[in-house]
Write a protein that holds these residues in place. Sequence first.
Motif, PDB file in Angstrom:
ATOM      1  N   GLU A 214      16.152   2.023 -14.097  1.00  0.00           N
ATOM      2  CA  GLU A 214      15.441   1.802 -15.343  1.00  0.00           C
ATOM      3  C   GLU A 214      14.173   2.615 -15.332  1.00  0.00           C
ATOM      4  N   GLY A 215      13.448   2.805 -14.175  1.00  0.00           N
ATOM      5  CA  GLY A 215      12.392   3.790 -14.090  1.00  0.00           C
ATOM      6  C   GLY A 215      11.091   3.237 -14.516  1.00  0.00           C
ATOM      7  N   PHE A 216      11.074   1.961 -14.447  1.00  0.00           N
ATOM      8  CA  PHE A 216       9.728   1.108 -14.700  1.00  0.00           C
ATOM      9  C   PHE A 216       9.603   0.312 -13.487  1.00  0.00           C
ATOM     10  N   ALA A 217      10.092   0.186 -12.200  1.00  0.00           N
ATOM     11  CA  ALA A 217       9.674  -0.458 -11.152  1.00  0.00           C
ATOM     12  C   ALA A 217       8.067   0.235 -10.652  1.00  0.00           C
ATOM     13  N   ALA A 218       7.460  -0.694  -9.825  1.00  0.00           N
ATOM     14  CA  ALA A 218       6.060  -0.137  -9.358  1.00  0.00           C
ATOM     15  C   ALA A 218       6.235  -0.253  -7.802  1.00  0.00           C
ATOM     16  N   TYR A 219       5.692   0.387  -7.036  1.00  0.00           N
ATOM     17  CA  TYR A 219       6.044   0.253  -5.635  1.00  0.00           C
ATOM     18  C   TYR A 219       4.495   0.456  -4.868  1.00  0.00           C
ATOM     19  N   VAL A 220       4.196  -0.596  -3.963  1.00  0.00           N
ATOM     20  CA  VAL A 220       2.900  -0.299  -3.292  1.00  0.00           C
ATOM     21  C   VAL A 220       3.282   0.013  -1.879  1.00  0.00           C
ATOM     22  N   VAL A 221       2.792   1.269  -1.805  1.00  0.00           N
ATOM     23  CA  VAL A 221       3.168   2.146  -0.263  1.00  0.00           C
ATOM     24  C   VAL A 221       1.871   2.379   0.539  1.00  0.00           C
ATOM     25  N   ASP A 222       1.899   1.798   1.769  1.00  0.00           N
ATOM     26  CA  ASP A 222       0.858   1.842   2.508  1.00  0.00           C
ATOM     27  C   ASP A 222       0.407   3.314   2.877  1.00  0.00           C
ATOM     28  N   GLN A 223      -0.726   3.494   3.735  1.00  0.00           N
ATOM     29  CA  GLN A 223      -0.976   4.863   4.312  1.00  0.00           C
ATOM     30  C   GLN A 223      -0.106   5.432   5.110  1.00  0.00           C
ATOM     31  N   LYS A 224       0.812   4.819   5.692  1.00  0.00           N
ATOM     32  CA  LYS A 224       1.903   5.492   6.594  1.00  0.00           C
ATOM     33  C   LYS A 224       3.112   5.775   5.989  1.00  0.00           C
ATOM     34  N   GLY A 225       3.231   5.514   4.497  1.00  0.00           N
ATOM     35  CA  GLY A 225       4.439   5.892   3.844  1.00  0.00           C
ATOM     36  C   GLY A 225       5.339   4.893   3.539  1.00  0.00           C
ATOM     37  N   VAL A 226       4.819   3.737   4.000  1.00  0.00           N
ATOM     38  CA  VAL A 226       6.019   2.580   4.174  1.00  0.00           C
ATOM     39  C   VAL A 226       5.735   1.702   2.753  1.00  0.00           C
ATOM     40  N   ILE A 227       6.968   1.337   2.111  1.00  0.00           N
ATOM     41  CA  ILE A 227       6.749   0.449   0.856  1.00  0.00           C
ATOM     42  C   ILE A 227       6.582  -0.833   1.343  1.00  0.00           C
ATOM     43  N   ARG A 228       5.636  -1.537   0.929  1.00  0.00           N
ATOM     44  CA  ARG A 228       5.228  -2.743   1.356  1.00  0.00           C
ATOM     45  C   ARG A 228       5.570  -3.910   0.309  1.00  0.00           C
ATOM     46  N   SER A 229       5.471  -3.378  -1.173  1.00  0.00           N
ATOM     47  CA  SER A 229       6.057  -4.188  -2.290  1.00  0.00           C
ATOM     48  C   SER A 229       6.597  -3.446  -3.401  1.00  0.00           C
ATOM     49  N   VAL A 230       7.607  -4.455  -3.807  1.00  0.00           N
ATOM     50  CA  VAL A 230       8.421  -3.617  -4.989  1.00  0.00           C
ATOM     51  C   VAL A 230       8.148  -4.578  -6.174  1.00  0.00           C
ATOM     52  N   PHE A 231       7.947  -4.036  -7.385  1.00  0.00           N
ATOM     53  CA  PHE A 231       7.896  -4.983  -8.537  1.00  0.00           C
ATOM     54  C   PHE A 231       8.910  -4.472  -9.834  1.00  0.00           C
TER      55      PHE A 231
ATOM     56  N   ASP B  32      -1.702  -7.684 -12.339  1.00  0.00           N
ATOM     57  CA  ASP B  32      -2.527  -8.694 -11.556  1.00  0.00           C
ATOM     58  C   ASP B  32      -1.635  -8.828 -10.126  1.00  0.00           C
ATOM     59  N   LYS B  33      -0.444  -9.028 -10.206  1.00  0.00           N
ATOM     60  CA  LYS B  33       0.347  -8.927  -8.920  1.00  0.00           C
ATOM     61  C   LYS B  33       0.121  -7.730  -8.135  1.00  0.00           C
ATOM     62  N   LEU B  34       0.504  -6.620  -9.098  1.00  0.00           N
ATOM     63  CA  LEU B  34       0.029  -5.144  -8.007  1.00  0.00           C
ATOM     64  C   LEU B  34      -1.070  -5.017  -7.593  1.00  0.00           C
ATOM     65  N   LEU B  35      -2.331  -5.303  -8.154  1.00  0.00           N
ATOM     66  CA  LEU B  35      -3.778  -5.303  -7.807  1.00  0.00           C
ATOM     67  C   LEU B  35      -3.823  -6.208  -6.317  1.00  0.00           C
ATOM     68  N   THR B  36      -3.107  -7.545  -6.491  1.00  0.00           N
ATOM     69  CA  THR B  36      -3.314  -8.270  -5.363  1.00  0.00           C
ATOM     70  C   THR B  36      -2.424  -7.702  -4.079  1.00  0.00           C
ATOM     71  N   ALA B  37      -1.429  -6.859  -4.422  1.00  0.00           N
ATOM     72  CA  ALA B  37      -0.730  -6.479  -3.333  1.00  0.00           C
ATOM     73  C   ALA B  37      -1.548  -5.074  -2.547  1.00  0.00           C
ATOM     74  N   ILE B  38      -1.975  -4.412  -3.574  1.00  0.00           N
ATOM     75  CA  ILE B  38      -2.915  -3.267  -3.254  1.00  0.00           C
ATOM     76  C   ILE B  38      -4.071  -3.745  -2.357  1.00  0.00           C
ATOM     77  N   LYS B  39      -4.817  -4.904  -2.820  1.00  0.00           N
ATOM     78  CA  LYS B  39      -5.944  -5.575  -2.265  1.00  0.00           C
ATOM     79  C   LYS B  39      -5.503  -5.981  -0.877  1.00  0.00           C
ATOM     80  N   ASP B  40      -4.191  -6.576  -0.474  1.00  0.00           N
ATOM     81  CA  ASP B  40      -3.644  -6.832   0.756  1.00  0.00           C
ATOM     82  C   ASP B  40      -3.465  -5.991   1.702  1.00  0.00           C
ATOM     83  N   LEU B  41      -3.403  -4.621   1.298  1.00  0.00           N
ATOM     84  CA  LEU B  41      -3.105  -3.644   2.030  1.00  0.00           C
ATOM     85  C   LEU B  41      -4.231  -3.149   3.163  1.00  0.00           C
ATOM     86  N   LYS B  42      -5.465  -3.584   2.778  1.00  0.00           N
ATOM     87  CA  LYS B  42      -6.669  -3.251   3.538  1.00  0.00           C
ATOM     88  C   LYS B  42      -6.676  -4.433   4.590  1.00  0.00           C
TER      89      LYS B  42
END
Length: 75
Positions: A37-54, A65-75
Motif C-alpha cells: 500500500e506504500g504507507f508502512a513505516a520502518y525503523v532501521v538501526d545503524q547497521k541497516g537492520v529493520i527493527r520495527s515495522v508499522f 507516538d509508537k514510531l518515536l518510541t521505537a526510534i528512541k528504543d534504538l539508543k
Amino acid sequence: ENTEGVEGLKKVQKLSKAEFLLLDDPEKQQTKAYSPEGFAAYVVDQKGVIRSVFDGTKTGRPDPDKLLTAIKDLK
C-alpha cells in the motif's frame, strides 16, 4: 504527506531535530518491496537492520507516538 520531496524532508528533519536519515520514495521503487500500500513505516538501526515495522494505509497512517518510541528504543 510530503509533497516537497527532499527539501520537505530536510525541513522535517530540522524541525524535529532528528538525528537519523529520513527517506522519501515518491516513485515507490523501494517501498513496493516492503509495503504494497506504500504507507508502512520502518525503523532501521545503524547497521541497516529493520527493527520495527508499522503498517499503514493512506487513511490510517502509522501511529507517530509508537514510531518515536521505537526510534528512541534504538539508543
